[in-house]
Design an enzyme around this catalytic site. Structure first.
Site, PDB file in Angstrom:
ATOM      1  N   SER A  71       0.854  -1.199   0.000  1.00 57.64           N
ATOM      2  CA  SER A  71       0.000   0.000   0.000  1.00 57.64           C
ATOM      3  C   SER A  71       0.882   1.239   0.000  1.00 57.64           C
ATOM      4  CB  SER A  71      -0.863   0.019   1.262  1.00 57.64           C
ATOM      5  OG  SER A  71      -1.514   1.259   1.390  1.00 57.64           O
ATOM      6  N   TYR A 104      -1.915   0.064  10.720  1.00 65.36           N
ATOM      7  CA  TYR A 104      -2.125  -0.394   9.332  1.00 65.36           C
ATOM      8  C   TYR A 104      -0.885  -0.084   8.507  1.00 65.36           C
ATOM      9  CZ  TYR A 104      -3.838  -0.865   4.591  1.00 65.36           C
ATOM     10  OH  TYR A 104      -3.958  -1.238   3.272  1.00 65.36           O
TER      11      TYR A 104
HETATM   12  P1  NDP Z   1     -11.687  -5.692   0.417  1.00 65.04           P
HETATM   13  O1  NDP Z   1     -12.180  -5.511   1.815  1.00 65.04           O
HETATM   14  O2  NDP Z   1     -12.623  -5.457  -0.699  1.00 65.04           O
HETATM   15  O3  NDP Z   1     -11.056  -7.162   0.263  1.00 65.04           O
HETATM   16  C1  NDP Z   1     -10.275  -7.733   1.268  1.00 65.04           C
HETATM   17  C2  NDP Z   1     -10.158  -9.227   1.018  1.00 65.04           C
HETATM   18  O4  NDP Z   1      -9.303  -9.797   2.026  1.00 65.04           O
HETATM   19  C3  NDP Z   1     -11.491  -9.934   1.096  1.00 65.04           C
HETATM   20  O5  NDP Z   1     -11.591 -10.872   0.062  1.00 65.04           O
HETATM   21  C4  NDP Z   1     -11.439 -10.640   2.441  1.00 65.04           C
HETATM   22  O6  NDP Z   1     -12.163 -11.860   2.378  1.00 65.04           O
HETATM   23  C5  NDP Z   1      -9.938 -10.931   2.579  1.00 65.04           C
HETATM   24  N1  NDP Z   1      -9.565 -11.124   3.976  1.00 65.04           N
HETATM   25  C6  NDP Z   1      -9.531 -10.189   4.963  1.00 65.04           C
HETATM   26  N2  NDP Z   1      -9.184 -10.764   6.121  1.00 65.04           N
HETATM   27  C7  NDP Z   1      -8.984 -12.087   5.864  1.00 65.04           C
HETATM   28  C8  NDP Z   1      -8.622 -13.193   6.665  1.00 65.04           C
HETATM   29  N3  NDP Z   1      -8.381 -13.075   7.973  1.00 65.04           N
HETATM   30  N4  NDP Z   1      -8.522 -14.413   6.084  1.00 65.04           N
HETATM   31  C9  NDP Z   1      -8.766 -14.556   4.762  1.00 65.04           C
HETATM   32  N5  NDP Z   1      -9.101 -13.546   3.950  1.00 65.04           N
HETATM   33  C10 NDP Z   1      -9.226 -12.323   4.502  1.00 65.04           C
HETATM   34  O7  NDP Z   1     -10.433  -4.720   0.294  1.00 65.04           O
HETATM   35  P2  NDP Z   1      -9.354  -4.507  -0.880  1.00 65.04           P
HETATM   36  O8  NDP Z   1      -9.647  -5.336  -2.039  1.00 65.04           O
HETATM   37  O9  NDP Z   1      -9.223  -3.056  -1.063  1.00 65.04           O
HETATM   38  O10 NDP Z   1      -8.048  -5.012  -0.131  1.00 65.04           O
HETATM   39  C11 NDP Z   1      -7.185  -5.994  -0.639  1.00 65.04           C
HETATM   40  C12 NDP Z   1      -5.768  -5.688  -0.195  1.00 65.04           C
HETATM   41  O11 NDP Z   1      -5.381  -4.436  -0.741  1.00 65.04           O
HETATM   42  C13 NDP Z   1      -5.579  -5.562   1.311  1.00 65.04           C
HETATM   43  O12 NDP Z   1      -4.345  -6.165   1.641  1.00 65.04           O
HETATM   44  C14 NDP Z   1      -5.516  -4.058   1.536  1.00 65.04           C
HETATM   45  O13 NDP Z   1      -4.774  -3.738   2.674  1.00 65.04           O
HETATM   46  C15 NDP Z   1      -4.818  -3.626   0.274  1.00 65.04           C
HETATM   47  N6  NDP Z   1      -4.961  -2.233  -0.128  1.00 65.04           N
HETATM   48  C16 NDP Z   1      -6.198  -1.655  -0.315  1.00 65.04           C
HETATM   49  C17 NDP Z   1      -6.279  -0.340  -0.764  1.00 65.04           C
HETATM   50  C18 NDP Z   1      -7.579   0.370  -0.962  1.00 65.04           C
HETATM   51  O14 NDP Z   1      -7.600   1.604  -0.959  1.00 65.04           O
HETATM   52  N7  NDP Z   1      -8.680  -0.326  -1.171  1.00 65.04           N
HETATM   53  C19 NDP Z   1      -5.070   0.430  -1.092  1.00 65.04           C
HETATM   54  C20 NDP Z   1      -3.835  -0.261  -0.834  1.00 65.04           C
HETATM   55  C21 NDP Z   1      -3.804  -1.546  -0.405  1.00 65.04           C
HETATM   56  P3  NDP Z   1     -13.146 -12.425   3.519  1.00 65.04           P
HETATM   57  O15 NDP Z   1     -13.678 -11.243   4.273  1.00 65.04           O
HETATM   58  O16 NDP Z   1     -14.181 -13.182   2.758  1.00 65.04           O
HETATM   59  O17 NDP Z   1     -12.265 -13.297   4.328  1.00 65.04           O
HETATM   60  C1  8X3 Z   2      -5.115   1.606   1.593  1.00 68.58           C
HETATM   61  C2  8X3 Z   2      -4.784   3.001   1.182  1.00 68.58           C
HETATM   62  O1  8X3 Z   2      -4.224   5.315   2.069  1.00 68.58           O
HETATM   63  O2  8X3 Z   2      -6.217   4.227   2.944  1.00 68.58           O
HETATM   64  O3  8X3 Z   2      -3.972   0.861   1.814  1.00 68.58           O
HETATM   65  O4  8X3 Z   2      -4.048   3.508   3.628  1.00 68.58           O
HETATM   66  S1  8X3 Z   2      -4.804   4.049   2.525  1.00 68.58           S
END
Ligand code: NDP
Ligand code: 8X3
Length: 252
Positions: A140, A153
């Site tokens: 991220s 985070y």
């Molecule tokens: P979502 O919440 O849409 O997706 C998160 C996914 O992670 C879900 O499929 C969820 O599945 C899974 N997950 C969470 N906890 C667990 C667990 N304990 N075991 C198994 N699966 C888990 O968010 P994003 O798609 O945005 O996030 C995906 C990744 O991208 C994360 O690592 C996030 O930190 C990162 N990220 C997101 C950004 C954003 O702005 N959206 C920017 C930068 C990075 P389920 O709940 O079914 O288990």
């Molecule tokens: C998710 C992006 O800027 O909300 O990783 O941390 S931010």
């Protein structure tokens, strides 16, 4: 089977978009997540939309035993993956450190760092045996710079950056590529999870500018997995045009 990819966190957001993108590239998919119904739906939609097979594995990445047991259920003809996308992760809360909730801290540390470690140690075995593969960790912008309330985070995503660099060294002798995609603000379920179901608060994060879509991250993954054998893309930082760094936005 040839061309198999493992995607963690495939029930929504980036993981789901990456799964569809990889299916369009002809990858058979091992898809993981905790929400079984959603996982089965994603797996069956992919199977009916593309000429590929999908194998849903429902487990919590925080539980070392669940990771191992899920791995052991994978049928022999599936044990040939060459792509691992470590995407499962979350933010919980955005309070200043002195007001933080240690349950949130534990959830983020256990998922974003320890979960990634458990999954990688287990699933890399196949790639080590085959002397081939690519691992992409979803970091991220929060792993590049701090912002108010980002504290734990942010620390977990700095850890993903550190682990990505370490893995690249540890897996070098096995011909395994390791890289990271570090997204800025993207509208997925991320903020809804972070703000514990407060939809209005979640929406407010993306007001006044066009955030990234999950498909933009899938495009970056496509670029990384389609490079020739001798090329490894080690890092992609990807932000909306309206974002300059972790705190500076051009909003209406
Ligand atoms: P979502 O919440 O849409 O997706 C998160 C996914 O992670 C879900 O499929 C969820 O599945 C899974 N997950 C969470 N906890 C667990 C667990 N304990 N075991 C198994 N699966 C888990 O968010 P994003 O798609 O945005 O996030 C995906 C990744 O991208 C994360 O690592 C996030 O930190 C990162 N990220 C997101 C950004 C954003 O702005 N959206 C920017 C930068 C990075 P389920 O709940 O079914 O288990
Ligand atoms: C998710 C992006 O800027 O909300 O990783 O941390 S931010």
């Amino acid at each position: 089977m040839n061309k198999i990819a493992v995607v963690t966190g495939a029930t929504s957001g980036f993981g789901k978009a990456i799964a569809f993108k990889l299916a369009s590239l002809g990858y058979h998919l091992i898809l993981t997540g905790r929400r079984k119904e959603r996982l089965l739906e994603v797996a069956s939609t992919i199977q009916s939309s593309y000429d590929v097979q999908s194998l849903p594995l429902c487990f919590d990445v925080r539980d070392e035993k669940q990771v191992e047991s899920a791995f052991l259920t994978i049928p022999e003809h599936w044990r040939n993956w060459s792509v691992l996308i470590n995407n499962a992760g979350l933010a919980a809360g955005k309070e200043s450190l002195h007001e933080g909730d240690s349950n949130d801290w534990n959830q983020m540390i256990d998922t974003n760092i320890k979960g990634l470690l458990y999954v990688t140690r287990t699933f890399v075995r196949v790639m080590i045996e085959n002397r081939k593969g690519i691992i992409i960790n979803i970091g991220s912008i929060a792993g590049r710079d701090a912002y108010a309330g980002g504290n734990v985070y942010s620390a977990t995503k700095f850890a993903v950056e550190g682990l990505t660099r370490s893995m690249r060294i540890d897996f070098l002798p096995y011909n395994i590529k390791v890289g990271q995609v570090a997204p800025g603000a993207a509208e997925t379920e991320f903020s809804l999870v972070r703000f514990k179901g407060d939809a209005e608060k979640a929406r407010s994060i993306y007001k006044g500018y066009l955030p990234l879509r999950a498909e933009d991250i899938a495009d970056a993954v496509e670029y990384m997995v389609t490079r020739p054998d001798h090329v490894n893309i080690s890092d992609i930082l990807i932000m909306p045009t309206a974002q300059a760094n972790s705190t500076t936005f051009n909003k209406d």
